[in-house]
Design a protein around this motif. Structure first.
Motif, PDB file in Angstrom:
ATOM      1  N   ARG A 176     -25.290   4.634 -19.231  1.00  0.00           N
ATOM      2  CA  ARG A 176     -24.369   5.405 -18.388  1.00  0.00           C
ATOM      3  C   ARG A 176     -25.061   6.624 -17.803  1.00  0.00           C
ATOM      4  NH1 ARG A 176     -19.003   4.232 -18.519  1.00  0.00           N
ATOM      5  NH2 ARG A 176     -18.400   2.578 -19.954  1.00  0.00           N
ATOM      6  N   ALA A 177     -25.915   7.239 -18.603  1.00  0.00           N
ATOM      7  CA  ALA A 177     -26.639   8.414 -18.118  1.00  0.00           C
ATOM      8  C   ALA A 177     -27.514   8.035 -16.918  1.00  0.00           C
ATOM      9  CB  ALA A 177     -27.492   8.991 -19.242  1.00  0.00           C
ATOM     10  N   GLY A 178     -28.200   6.903 -17.022  1.00  0.00           N
ATOM     11  CA  GLY A 178     -29.039   6.451 -15.912  1.00  0.00           C
ATOM     12  C   GLY A 178     -28.197   6.056 -14.717  1.00  0.00           C
ATOM     13  N   TYR A 179     -27.068   5.434 -14.985  1.00  0.00           N
ATOM     14  CA  TYR A 179     -26.200   5.023 -13.877  1.00  0.00           C
ATOM     15  C   TYR A 179     -25.663   6.244 -13.140  1.00  0.00           C
ATOM     16  CZ  TYR A 179     -22.932   2.272 -11.166  1.00  0.00           C
ATOM     17  OH  TYR A 179     -22.270   1.689 -10.113  1.00  0.00           O
ATOM     18  N   ALA A 180     -25.429   7.312 -13.870  1.00  0.00           N
ATOM     19  CA  ALA A 180     -24.968   8.547 -13.226  1.00  0.00           C
ATOM     20  C   ALA A 180     -25.990   9.022 -12.193  1.00  0.00           C
ATOM     21  CB  ALA A 180     -24.731   9.634 -14.277  1.00  0.00           C
ATOM     22  N   GLU A 181     -27.274   8.864 -12.518  1.00  0.00           N
ATOM     23  CA  GLU A 181     -28.309   9.251 -11.547  1.00  0.00           C
ATOM     24  C   GLU A 181     -28.215   8.371 -10.298  1.00  0.00           C
ATOM     25  OE1 GLU A 181     -30.396  11.767 -11.765  1.00  0.00           O
ATOM     26  OE2 GLU A 181     -29.756  12.341 -13.766  1.00  0.00           O
ATOM     27  N   VAL A 182     -27.979   7.093 -10.503  1.00  0.00           N
ATOM     28  CA  VAL A 182     -27.878   6.173  -9.366  1.00  0.00           C
ATOM     29  C   VAL A 182     -26.691   6.567  -8.489  1.00  0.00           C
ATOM     30  CG1 VAL A 182     -27.519   3.763  -8.702  1.00  0.00           C
ATOM     31  CG2 VAL A 182     -28.963   4.303 -10.673  1.00  0.00           C
ATOM     32  N   VAL A 183     -25.554   6.854  -9.128  1.00  0.00           N
ATOM     33  CA  VAL A 183     -24.352   7.241  -8.396  1.00  0.00           C
ATOM     34  C   VAL A 183     -24.615   8.500  -7.571  1.00  0.00           C
ATOM     35  CG1 VAL A 183     -21.989   8.106  -8.666  1.00  0.00           C
ATOM     36  CG2 VAL A 183     -22.773   6.164 -10.039  1.00  0.00           C
ATOM     37  N   GLY A 192     -21.851   4.724   1.775  1.00  0.00           N
ATOM     38  CA  GLY A 192     -21.619   3.298   1.547  1.00  0.00           C
ATOM     39  C   GLY A 192     -22.075   2.887   0.155  1.00  0.00           C
ATOM     40  N   PHE A 193     -23.224   3.413  -0.229  1.00  0.00           N
ATOM     41  CA  PHE A 193     -23.737   3.072  -1.553  1.00  0.00           C
ATOM     42  C   PHE A 193     -22.868   3.703  -2.646  1.00  0.00           C
ATOM     43  CE2 PHE A 193     -26.899   3.929  -5.043  1.00  0.00           C
ATOM     44  CZ  PHE A 193     -26.866   2.627  -5.527  1.00  0.00           C
ATOM     45  N   PHE A 194     -22.418   4.923  -2.400  1.00  0.00           N
ATOM     46  CA  PHE A 194     -21.532   5.550  -3.384  1.00  0.00           C
ATOM     47  C   PHE A 194     -20.265   4.711  -3.565  1.00  0.00           C
ATOM     48  CE2 PHE A 194     -17.889   8.279  -4.404  1.00  0.00           C
ATOM     49  CZ  PHE A 194     -18.284   8.664  -5.674  1.00  0.00           C
ATOM     50  N   ALA A 195     -19.696   4.236  -2.468  1.00  0.00           N
ATOM     51  CA  ALA A 195     -18.478   3.414  -2.563  1.00  0.00           C
ATOM     52  C   ALA A 195     -18.777   2.151  -3.357  1.00  0.00           C
ATOM     53  CB  ALA A 195     -17.970   3.074  -1.160  1.00  0.00           C
ATOM     54  N   ASN A 200     -18.114  -0.886  -8.412  1.00  0.00           N
ATOM     55  CA  ASN A 200     -18.738  -1.842  -9.327  1.00  0.00           C
ATOM     56  C   ASN A 200     -19.172  -1.276 -10.675  1.00  0.00           C
ATOM     57  OD1 ASN A 200     -19.069  -4.471  -7.650  1.00  0.00           O
ATOM     58  ND2 ASN A 200     -19.633  -2.806  -6.268  1.00  0.00           N
ATOM     59  N   ALA A 201     -18.962   0.019 -10.869  1.00  0.00           N
ATOM     60  CA  ALA A 201     -19.489   0.656 -12.085  1.00  0.00           C
ATOM     61  C   ALA A 201     -18.961  -0.004 -13.349  1.00  0.00           C
ATOM     62  CB  ALA A 201     -19.143   2.143 -12.087  1.00  0.00           C
ATOM     63  N   GLU A 202     -17.663  -0.163 -13.403  1.00  0.00           N
ATOM     64  CA  GLU A 202     -17.052  -0.650 -14.645  1.00  0.00           C
ATOM     65  C   GLU A 202     -17.576  -2.043 -14.989  1.00  0.00           C
ATOM     66  OE1 GLU A 202     -12.631  -1.286 -16.558  1.00  0.00           O
ATOM     67  OE2 GLU A 202     -12.841  -0.452 -14.540  1.00  0.00           O
ATOM     68  N   ARG A 266     -35.052   1.593  -3.352  1.00  0.00           N
ATOM     69  CA  ARG A 266     -35.970   0.468  -3.268  1.00  0.00           C
ATOM     70  C   ARG A 266     -35.750  -0.519  -4.412  1.00  0.00           C
ATOM     71  NH1 ARG A 266     -35.939   2.701   0.445  1.00  0.00           N
ATOM     72  NH2 ARG A 266     -37.503   3.113   2.032  1.00  0.00           N
ATOM     73  N   TRP A 267     -35.318  -0.002  -5.543  1.00  0.00           N
ATOM     74  CA  TRP A 267     -35.289  -0.800  -6.762  1.00  0.00           C
ATOM     75  C   TRP A 267     -34.105  -1.738  -6.822  1.00  0.00           C
ATOM     76  CZ3 TRP A 267     -31.763  -0.297 -10.918  1.00  0.00           C
ATOM     77  CH2 TRP A 267     -32.152  -0.967 -12.074  1.00  0.00           C
ATOM     78  N   ARG A 268     -32.992  -1.326  -6.210  1.00  0.00           N
ATOM     79  CA  ARG A 268     -31.775  -2.082  -6.415  1.00  0.00           C
ATOM     80  C   ARG A 268     -31.743  -3.314  -5.523  1.00  0.00           C
ATOM     81  NH1 ARG A 268     -29.696   2.560  -3.230  1.00  0.00           N
ATOM     82  NH2 ARG A 268     -28.931   1.643  -1.317  1.00  0.00           N
ATOM     83  N   SER A 269     -32.584  -4.286  -5.784  1.00  0.00           N
ATOM     84  CA  SER A 269     -32.609  -5.474  -4.950  1.00  0.00           C
ATOM     85  C   SER A 269     -31.247  -6.130  -4.990  1.00  0.00           C
ATOM     86  CB  SER A 269     -33.681  -6.439  -5.454  1.00  0.00           C
ATOM     87  OG  SER A 269     -33.305  -6.985  -6.666  1.00  0.00           O
ATOM     88  N   GLY A 270     -30.739  -6.472  -3.831  1.00  0.00           N
ATOM     89  CA  GLY A 270     -29.434  -7.098  -3.768  1.00  0.00           C
ATOM     90  C   GLY A 270     -28.310  -6.103  -3.610  1.00  0.00           C
ATOM     91  N   TRP A 271     -28.606  -4.820  -3.682  1.00  0.00           N
ATOM     92  CA  TRP A 271     -27.556  -3.826  -3.500  1.00  0.00           C
ATOM     93  C   TRP A 271     -27.440  -3.514  -2.019  1.00  0.00           C
ATOM     94  CZ3 TRP A 271     -28.224   0.280  -7.941  1.00  0.00           C
ATOM     95  CH2 TRP A 271     -28.173  -0.393  -9.161  1.00  0.00           C
ATOM     96  N   PRO A 272     -26.397  -2.801  -1.619  1.00  0.00           N
ATOM     97  CA  PRO A 272     -26.228  -2.520  -0.192  1.00  0.00           C
ATOM     98  C   PRO A 272     -27.480  -1.839   0.371  1.00  0.00           C
ATOM     99  CG  PRO A 272     -24.327  -1.769  -1.439  1.00  0.00           C
ATOM    100  CD  PRO A 272     -25.367  -2.183  -2.429  1.00  0.00           C
ATOM    101  N   SER A 273     -27.853  -2.216   1.588  1.00  0.00           N
ATOM    102  CA  SER A 273     -29.079  -1.647   2.134  1.00  0.00           C
ATOM    103  C   SER A 273     -28.889  -0.164   2.408  1.00  0.00           C
ATOM    104  CB  SER A 273     -29.479  -2.365   3.406  1.00  0.00           C
ATOM    105  OG  SER A 273     -28.440  -2.245   4.333  1.00  0.00           O
ATOM    106  N   PRO A 274     -29.883   0.640   2.047  1.00  0.00           N
ATOM    107  CA  PRO A 274     -29.766   2.077   2.234  1.00  0.00           C
ATOM    108  C   PRO A 274     -29.709   2.435   3.712  1.00  0.00           C
ATOM    109  CG  PRO A 274     -31.977   1.485   1.579  1.00  0.00           C
ATOM    110  CD  PRO A 274     -31.161   0.238   1.490  1.00  0.00           C
ATOM    111  N   SER A 275     -28.979   3.462   4.029  1.00  0.00           N
ATOM    112  CA  SER A 275     -28.874   3.852   5.430  1.00  0.00           C
ATOM    113  C   SER A 275     -30.056   4.698   5.855  1.00  0.00           C
ATOM    114  CB  SER A 275     -27.575   4.608   5.667  1.00  0.00           C
ATOM    115  OG  SER A 275     -27.469   5.654   4.736  1.00  0.00           O
ATOM    116  N   ALA A 276     -30.698   5.349   4.878  1.00  0.00           N
ATOM    117  CA  ALA A 276     -31.824   6.220   5.225  1.00  0.00           C
ATOM    118  C   ALA A 276     -33.134   5.527   4.933  1.00  0.00           C
ATOM    119  CB  ALA A 276     -31.742   7.506   4.414  1.00  0.00           C
ATOM    120  N   SER A 277     -34.168   5.864   5.677  1.00  0.00           N
ATOM    121  CA  SER A 277     -35.492   5.353   5.363  1.00  0.00           C
ATOM    122  C   SER A 277     -36.080   6.196   4.250  1.00  0.00           C
ATOM    123  CB  SER A 277     -36.376   5.392   6.602  1.00  0.00           C
ATOM    124  OG  SER A 277     -36.457   6.713   7.033  1.00  0.00           O
ATOM    125  N   ARG A 278     -37.218   5.758   3.722  1.00  0.00           N
ATOM    126  CA  ARG A 278     -37.810   6.447   2.582  1.00  0.00           C
ATOM    127  C   ARG A 278     -38.147   7.892   2.926  1.00  0.00           C
ATOM    128  NH1 ARG A 278     -43.341   4.174   0.471  1.00  0.00           N
ATOM    129  NH2 ARG A 278     -44.166   5.405   2.144  1.00  0.00           N
TER     130      ARG A 278
END
Ligand SMILES: NC(=O)c1ccc[n+]([C@@H]2O[C@H](COP(=O)([O-])OP(=O)(O)OC[C@H]3O[C@@H](n4cnc5c(N)ncnc54)[C@H](O)[C@@H]3O)[C@@H](O)[C@H]2O)c1
Length: 302
Positions: A176-183, A192-195, A200-202, A266-278
């Protein structure tokens, strides 16, 4: 295996991400060993759970076991580590392997930065937080009496090897601690990624958390599905879980870092594509920190 190049000129390095990556440690770690020997800095927990997984045939691993958690990021642990490294005859051209969570990565990176005025290190992060955040970007530190992470250096790793299967043994709280960083990456710059995280968190945590019951078994136990693959499927479920997201957020009240944002996207393969570039480390860090301070109410630095 996914390969991401962190482009920093002569300090560039690859991030390799793949379920089962640790099964290939012989091939992956050999370039970092000298005369077939490699020093591994880890903690007793990670070594017990996953030491066997990185025990590469043909390589002699020399483990240095530090205390778990923040105790590893102390002056006594650092001086003990440096003395051990010197005792092992570490040369400036050598690599040190940091194998563990963010605490092990931080102290090992700092020790590498100051050993013989700077030797190399490789990160194999084993917590979600370390995989999405702390192992990338070269921020290294220990804690001082005056505060957390107050003594450190920027020192980029030579490579980061991420095997999501190591998360199989991670206790739910750490997950959960790591997921908080992702959120937080979504909160800071990607609505979009936050939504998606919120929806999907639960389901994600419910699916991954039972793996922690395997934590008493060595890493050679059958590996389960990866977080990344799971998340790709879950992205379509559309379940709302605001309370789970909030609860994950509460479990790790610390600011996010720019390199973590880059890493997670970059890591979340299959997750919504990021809107910002690196983002480059230089351009992204200040807004990230100020945004995270707004969101998190100005927690102590890390
Ligand atoms: N350098 C950076 O950019 C950066 C960014 C974020 C956080 N950090 C630092 O990271 C540290 C926190 O890191 P963390 O959250 O990874 O916690 P941690 O490194 O303190 O580890 C927490 C616990 O998890 C255990 N653990 C590690 N991997 C495991 C696994 N696969 N299975 C079971 N148990 C496992 C460890 O033994 C330890 O007991 C803090 O000191 C923080 O300051 C640094």
């Amino acid at each position: 295996v996914r390969r991401i190049e962190v482009g920093l000129g002569d300090r560039s390095y690859p991030i390799l991400i793949g379920e089962g990556l640790l099964d290939r440690t012989e091939e992956l770690l050999a370039p970092f060993a000298r005369h077939g020997r490699l020093v591994v800095v880890t903690d007793s927990n990670v070594w017990r759970l996953h030491g066997e997984a990185i025990a590469a045939r043909g390589l002699e691993l020399l483990p240095i076991i530090l205390p778990q958690g923040e105790e590893a990021k102390s002056w006594p642990a650092l001086t003990g580590l440096v003395d051990r490294l010197l005792g092992l005859g570490i040369e400036r051209s050598d690599h040190i392997l940091a194998f563990g969570g963010g605490a092990i990565g931080d102290v090992t990176g700092f020790a590498a930065a100051i050993m013989k005025r700077g030797c190399s290190y490789v990160q194999i992060p084993t917590t979600l937080l370390a995989q999405v955040d702390s192992s990338v970007g070269g921020k290294t530190a220990i804690n001082a009496a005056a505060g957390k992470n107050l003594v450190g250096a920027f020192h980029q790793p030579a490579a980061v090897l991420i095997d999501p299967a190591t998360l199989d043994t991670l206790p739910e709280r750490e997950l959960r601690a790591g997921y908080a960083e992702v959120v937080k990456y979504g909160l800071i710059g990607d609505p979009g990624f936050f939504a998606w995280c919120d929806a999907n968190a639960e389901a994600l945590i419910a699916e991954i958390a039972p793996r922690s019951s395997m934590r008493s078994k060595p890493a050679s136990a059958p590996r389960r599905r990866s977080w990344a693959r799971t998340s790709g499927r879950r992205a379509e479920s559309g379940r709302c879980s605001t309370s789970a997201t909030r609860s994950a957020m509460r479990s790790r009240p610390r600011p996010a870092s720019a390199q973590g944002c880059f890493m997670a996207k970059r890591w979340r393969s299959g997750w919504p594509s990021p809107s910002a570039s690196r983002p480059s480390a230089a351009s992204a860090r200040p807004p990230m920190r100020s945004a995270s301070r707004r969101i998190c109410g100005g927690w102590a630095c890390r």
